[in-house]
Design an enzyme around this catalytic site. Structure first.
Site, PDB file in Angstrom:
ATOM      1  N   ALA A  62      19.599 -36.264  65.589  1.00  0.00           N
ATOM      2  CA  ALA A  62      20.495 -36.575  66.692  1.00  0.00           C
ATOM      3  C   ALA A  62      21.890 -36.800  66.124  1.00  0.00           C
ATOM      4  CB  ALA A  62      20.000 -37.831  67.393  1.00  0.00           C
ATOM      5  N   GLY A 101      15.548 -36.076  64.919  1.00  0.00           N
ATOM      6  CA  GLY A 101      15.482 -35.240  66.120  1.00  0.00           C
ATOM      7  C   GLY A 101      15.384 -33.762  65.772  1.00  0.00           C
ATOM      8  N   GLU A 104      11.890 -33.163  65.121  1.00  0.00           N
ATOM      9  CA  GLU A 104      11.180 -33.292  66.408  1.00  0.00           C
ATOM     10  C   GLU A 104      11.333 -32.014  67.251  1.00  0.00           C
ATOM     11  OE1 GLU A 104      13.102 -37.141  67.150  1.00  0.00           O
ATOM     12  OE2 GLU A 104      11.093 -37.932  67.541  1.00  0.00           O
ATOM     13  N   GLU A 124      14.559 -41.942  60.780  1.00  0.00           N
ATOM     14  CA  GLU A 124      15.165 -42.867  61.751  1.00  0.00           C
ATOM     15  C   GLU A 124      15.084 -44.327  61.318  1.00  0.00           C
ATOM     16  OE1 GLU A 124      13.339 -40.236  62.503  1.00  0.00           O
ATOM     17  OE2 GLU A 124      14.085 -39.249  64.316  1.00  0.00           O
TER      18      GLU A 124
HETATM   19  C1  3H9 Z   1      17.573 -39.242  65.363  1.00  0.00           C
HETATM   20  O1  3H9 Z   1      17.467 -38.071  65.113  1.00  0.00           O
HETATM   21  C2  3H9 Z   1      16.950 -39.879  66.560  1.00  0.00           C
HETATM   22  C3  3H9 Z   1      15.914 -39.022  67.244  1.00  0.00           C
HETATM   23  O2  3H9 Z   1      14.636 -39.285  66.728  1.00  0.00           O
HETATM   24  C4  3H9 Z   1      15.803 -39.338  68.724  1.00  0.00           C
HETATM   25  C5  3H9 Z   1      16.913 -38.895  69.594  1.00  0.00           C
HETATM   26  C6  3H9 Z   1      16.614 -39.103  71.021  1.00  0.00           C
HETATM   27  N1  3H9 Z   1      24.998 -37.330  63.068  1.00  0.00           N
HETATM   28  O3  3H9 Z   1      25.372 -37.033  54.225  1.00  0.00           O
HETATM   29  P1  3H9 Z   1      26.463 -36.034  54.090  1.00  0.00           P
HETATM   30  C7  3H9 Z   1      27.802 -36.367  58.854  1.00  0.00           C
HETATM   31  S1  3H9 Z   1      18.489 -40.277  64.371  1.00  0.00           S
HETATM   32  C8  3H9 Z   1      26.328 -37.315  62.908  1.00  0.00           C
HETATM   33  O4  3H9 Z   1      27.627 -36.421  53.282  1.00  0.00           O
HETATM   34  P2  3H9 Z   1      24.750 -34.334  52.533  1.00  0.00           P
HETATM   35  C9  3H9 Z   1      28.135 -37.392  57.791  1.00  0.00           C
HETATM   36  O5  3H9 Z   1      28.626 -38.572  58.363  1.00  0.00           O
HETATM   37  C10 3H9 Z   1      19.145 -39.206  63.120  1.00  0.00           C
HETATM   38  N2  3H9 Z   1      26.945 -37.068  61.728  1.00  0.00           N
HETATM   39  O6  3H9 Z   1      25.916 -34.627  53.576  1.00  0.00           O
HETATM   40  C11 3H9 Z   1      29.174 -36.650  56.981  1.00  0.00           C
HETATM   41  O7  3H9 Z   1      30.415 -36.746  57.680  1.00  0.00           O
HETATM   42  P3  3H9 Z   1      31.786 -36.776  56.865  1.00  0.00           P
HETATM   43  C12 3H9 Z   1      18.123 -38.849  62.095  1.00  0.00           C
HETATM   44  C13 3H9 Z   1      26.153 -36.825  60.677  1.00  0.00           C
HETATM   45  O8  3H9 Z   1      24.755 -32.879  52.340  1.00  0.00           O
HETATM   46  C14 3H9 Z   1      28.704 -35.199  57.050  1.00  0.00           C
HETATM   47  O9  3H9 Z   1      27.833 -35.129  58.169  1.00  0.00           O
HETATM   48  N3  3H9 Z   1      18.734 -38.065  61.038  1.00  0.00           N
HETATM   49  C15 3H9 Z   1      24.767 -36.818  60.778  1.00  0.00           C
HETATM   50  O10 3H9 Z   1      24.865 -35.230  51.360  1.00  0.00           O
HETATM   51  C16 3H9 Z   1      27.953 -34.745  55.821  1.00  0.00           C
HETATM   52  O11 3H9 Z   1      26.905 -35.665  55.566  1.00  0.00           O
HETATM   53  C17 3H9 Z   1      19.285 -38.630  59.952  1.00  0.00           C
HETATM   54  O12 3H9 Z   1      19.268 -39.825  59.793  1.00  0.00           O
HETATM   55  C18 3H9 Z   1      24.185 -37.085  62.035  1.00  0.00           C
HETATM   56  N4  3H9 Z   1      22.852 -37.081  62.205  1.00  0.00           N
HETATM   57  O13 3H9 Z   1      23.421 -34.768  53.262  1.00  0.00           O
HETATM   58  C19 3H9 Z   1      19.864 -37.677  58.946  1.00  0.00           C
HETATM   59  N5  3H9 Z   1      24.241 -36.548  59.560  1.00  0.00           N
HETATM   60  O14 3H9 Z   1      31.832 -35.507  56.065  1.00  0.00           O
HETATM   61  C20 3H9 Z   1      21.209 -38.163  58.513  1.00  0.00           C
HETATM   62  C21 3H9 Z   1      25.279 -36.372  58.740  1.00  0.00           C
HETATM   63  O15 3H9 Z   1      32.820 -36.908  57.906  1.00  0.00           O
HETATM   64  N6  3H9 Z   1      21.871 -37.277  57.591  1.00  0.00           N
HETATM   65  N7  3H9 Z   1      26.449 -36.535  59.395  1.00  0.00           N
HETATM   66  O16 3H9 Z   1      31.698 -37.987  55.976  1.00  0.00           O
HETATM   67  C22 3H9 Z   1      21.530 -37.145  56.287  1.00  0.00           C
HETATM   68  O17 3H9 Z   1      20.570 -37.720  55.804  1.00  0.00           O
HETATM   69  C23 3H9 Z   1      22.418 -36.294  55.432  1.00  0.00           C
HETATM   70  O18 3H9 Z   1      23.642 -36.148  56.095  1.00  0.00           O
HETATM   71  C24 3H9 Z   1      21.861 -34.885  55.114  1.00  0.00           C
HETATM   72  C25 3H9 Z   1      22.972 -34.066  54.372  1.00  0.00           C
HETATM   73  C26 3H9 Z   1      20.642 -35.021  54.184  1.00  0.00           C
HETATM   74  C27 3H9 Z   1      21.489 -34.146  56.350  1.00  0.00           C
END
Ligand code: 3H9
Length: 703
Positions: A62, A101, A104, A124
């Site tokens: 999400a 998400g 999912e 999450e």
């Molecule tokens: C969810 O999904 C809830 C659902 O179950 C239910 C819904 C109803 N959203 O980490 P990075 C940004 S909860 C917005 O440096 P990497 C991050 O801030 C979500 N922004 O890259 C950064 O911005 P900036 C569950 C996001 O290559 C840029 O992207 N998912 C999101 O080292 C690059 O990120 C997670 O918790 C996001 N979801 O790692 C996954 N994700 O460049 C969260 C990232 O401005 N994300 N950004 O600083 C991660 O774990 C890592 O970002 C990922 C890439 C492994 C994907």
């Protein structure tokens, strides 16, 4: 379809492509785009649908920035229902990381294929949430409840091959051409007349679980929850998956997700998610600053710290030369490194041959000649300025031009160290936390002359070795240790005022600290703080100050290593126990100083210990030592085990209200004296303006 989602018919396959950089998060336009594409595909000549993503990853979840804002249609569940009810098979084509998400979405598809390097996961819980779009209902239907519990409460991603073995992924593709591979796989499904496989149709047999399975899971998770409620709610969702029809289970999951998304714990953890990423950015260093290549590193000093630092680099395949004064010291250092790796192997977290590979990357030497070709040196010798200057003088004569010269000092003046060289622009602080191979924090200390490309390179290499980096200016103790002074001081003052050690530590541990400060003192050795205080000339001349710590050391009670300190320790189990002798001693000492002991609440313990820390944080901010309040939070979460569910000290102060914090500090100043309680001008200003540290960050243009 939309700017971020395209749809096209390629032969008999409808291909939906999401393109929402950087991580294809499920923002409203993405949800709408996928919904429209799935609906369009129902009407065209396609026989099956492939859902894939452009860029570096499949959908990573999400859009976290949307949480806490009014929801916008379509919600994710609506999109997933459309996918699941599609009359044509939908195949998820996963590359990069399908997270939260995003995974999912894949679980609502009828089939899932993944590139060999892909990972899937439901992280999450790391944001104080639970999978809110069916993850808790669908995963246990595939993997069984225990595996689902482990996956969802840990939040850790799973590699494609393992996910395939668990049934979470149907096919691991031959290579990274995910759209091509998924299309071939889908053609095979069409030819075979493969059915519309819906995970919702699988039932879980409740008799496969022990009767007290969920109670036991709750108890076990509560032990490591530290103020987080998400784990408990995840167990409730899994219970619903076992006991309720899927639609009711999904409803229960939504309800609990909604509870968590507005919880202060999740707000705090989301704050840290973004804070951690911000902290690596230096406001006056351009994003595209060229980096210096780091292919070989030297570490000076093979003690616990140096050895741990060497391991960090070997773990990512960078060769390290470990320099020590003699062969015996090298042997000792290499022995500690091997012992640490062996523990990891024994825990099943590292294969034995990988351990040998890593150890093979670390070579010992006693000669500075052997580090002439390295790209970066990290000095980790004893905390003594003259010794460090001497080491840097030598480094200056042997290291090649452009080599980054870093010091791992915790307290010394990085500028004074830089002056011992003819190239202060190459000198920087890299303050690792002990044990360096485990602790996530790296304070990057910017000297007056440190070059931008040195800072940019250190930030990048820090991320590569798995650290969370935060920038600090030069001052005594940098961000973290400088702020700690008042915390330890008040923990001891509270004893004289009427607390027992167990009460002080208990209140702070109930707040979420991994270990209270007095127990921590016992662990580190009370003599360490004692010696450090003796070397300081800036402490007020007050017999109350660190009275108990001083007395205990003088009695030979140095903490865990002597079996007694603020507590006594079981010699076998090392279990800490209250010691009536210490409690009596505290009362006696308070009496000698005419301190009237009284009942003290947990709230007072928390305020007395944390407010000085927050106050110092405000001073650090206004002096420009830290770039952002959120950087300070990152330092405390990753370096000092501050509970992530509280979001770090500055976020915690915001949640209490800065006016409340300021008023209390003034009250303590009037009661306990100005030398300890002097409100920071920035705290006063923000309290008067009714602002928060987060607003200060935003208004300073650094957020
Ligand atoms: C969810 O999904 C809830 C659902 O179950 C239910 C819904 C109803 N959203 O980490 P990075 C940004 S909860 C917005 O440096 P990497 C991050 O801030 C979500 N922004 O890259 C950064 O911005 P900036 C569950 C996001 O290559 C840029 O992207 N998912 C999101 O080292 C690059 O990120 C997670 O918790 C996001 N979801 O790692 C996954 N994700 O460049 C969260 C990232 O401005 N994300 N950004 O600083 C991660 O774990 C890592 O970002 C990922 C890439 C492994 C994907």
């Amino acid at each position: 379809m939309s700017e971020v989602v395209s749809y096209e018919l390629r032969e008999n396959i409808g291909v939906i492509l999401v393109n929402n950089p950087p991580v294809n998060a499920l923002a409203q336009e993405v949800r709408l785009g996928i919904l429209n594409a799935v609906n369009a595909a129902q009407e065209d000549a396609s026989q099956a649908i492939v859902l894939a993503c452009e860029g570096r990853t499949f959908i990573a979840g999400a859009d976290i920035t949307e949480f806490g804002k009014p929801p916008k249609d379509p919600g994710l569940p609506e999109v997933l229902t459309a996918i699941e009810n599609s009359s044509k098979p939908v195949v998820a084509a996963i590359h990069g990381t399908a997270l939260g998400g995003g995974f999912e979405v894949a679980l609502a598809c009828h089939y899932r294929c993944a590139s060999p390097s892909a990972k899937v996961g439901l992280p999450e819980v790391k944001l104080g949430l639970l999978p809110g779009a069916g993850g808790t209902q669908r995963v246990p239907r595939i993997t069984g409840v225990q595996a689902a519990l482990d996956m969802i409460t840990s939040g850790n991603p799973i590699r494609a091959v393992k996910a395939n073995a668990m049934g979470l992924v149907d096919e691991v593709l031959a290579d990274e051409d995910v759209v091509g591979g998924a299309s071939e796989y889908t053609k095979g499904l069409i030819e075979a007349g493969a059915p519309l496989k819906r995970i919702r149709d699988i039932t879980i047999d409740p008799s496969s679980l022990e009767p007290d399975f969920f109670d036991n899971a709750r108890k076990q998770l509560a032990r490591r929850a530290r103020g987080q409620i998400a784990q408990d709610r995840i167990v409730s969702c899994l219970e619903a998956a076992v006991n309720l029809p899927i639609d009711e289970g999904l409803e229960r999951e939504r309800e609990l997700f909604r509870e968590l998304v507005v919880s202060p714990e999740s707000a705090a953890m989301r704050h840290i998610f973004f804070a951690e990423r911000q902290a690596a950015k230096i406001k006056d260093v351009a994003k595209d600053t060229p980096l210096r290549p780091i292919e070989k590193v030297a570490v000076i000093g093979g003690g616990t710290m140096g050895g741990g630092i060497a391991m960090c680099f070997a773990n990512v395949g960078i060769p390290v030369v470990l320099l020590e004064i003699n062969d015996e010291a090298i042997g000792r250092g290499m022995g500690i490194i091997r012992k640490n790796y062996t523990i990891t192997v024994q825990k099943g977290k590292l294969a034995e041959d990988r351990m040998e590979e890593r150890i093979g990357l670390i070579s010992g030497t006693t000669s500075y000649d052997d580090i002439r070709d390295v790209d970066m040196v990290i000095e980790a010798v004893f905390e003594n300025l003259d010794l460090k200057k001497e080491v840097f003088g030598k480094l200056d004569t042997v290291c090649k031009p452009g080599c980054i010269l870093a010091t791992n000092t915790s307290y010394q003046d990085v500028d004074a160290i830089a002056e011992a060289t003819s190239r202060p622009k190459d000198v920087v602080g890299m303050h690792f936390f002990s044990p360096a191979n485990v602790m996530k924090l790296l304070e990057v200390v910017r000297g007056a002359a440190t070059a931008d490309d040195v800072l940019a390179t250190v930030m990048q290499i820090g991320k590569k070795i798995g650290k969370v980096c935060a920038l600090s200016g030069v001052c005594y103790g940098f961000i973290g240790n400088r702020m700690l002074g008042g915390y330890g001081r008040e923990a001891q003052m509270l004893l004289l005022d009427g607390c027992t050690p167990a009460q002080v530590d208990g209140a702070l541990e109930a707040f979420g600290m991994a270990m209270g400060p007095l127990a921590m003192g016992d662990l580190a050795g009370l003599d360490v703080g004692y010696k450090a205080r003796q070397a300081r000339t800036d402490l007020p001349d007050d017999p109350k100050l660190y009275r108990m710590g001083t007395l205990l050391v003088e009695m030979g009670r140095h903490g865990q290593k002597t079996g007694t300190g603020f507590y006594k320790y079981d010699p076998e189990t090392r279990k800490r126990m209250s010691d009536p002798e210490v409690e009596a001693l505290i009362i006696e000492e308070a009496g000698k100083m005419d301190i009237e002991q009284r009942e003290i609440s947990n709230d007072e313990i928390i305020a007395r210990c944390f407010y000085p820390l927050i106050n110092e944080g405000a001073k650090i901010l206004e002096e420009g030592i830290a770039q952002r309040a959120s950087d300070i939070d990152v330092v405390y979460i990753y370096g000092y085990a501050f509970p992530v569910a509280k979001g770090g000290p500055m976020h915690y102060a915001d949640s209490v209200g800065l006016k409340n914090v300021y008023d209390k500090i003034c009250e303590y100043r009037d009661c306990y004296g100005e030398e300890y309680w002097q409100p920071a001008p920035l705290l006063k200003q923000l309290a008067e303006e009714g602002k928060s540290f987060a607003q200060w960050d935003a208004e300073s243009g650094v957020a």
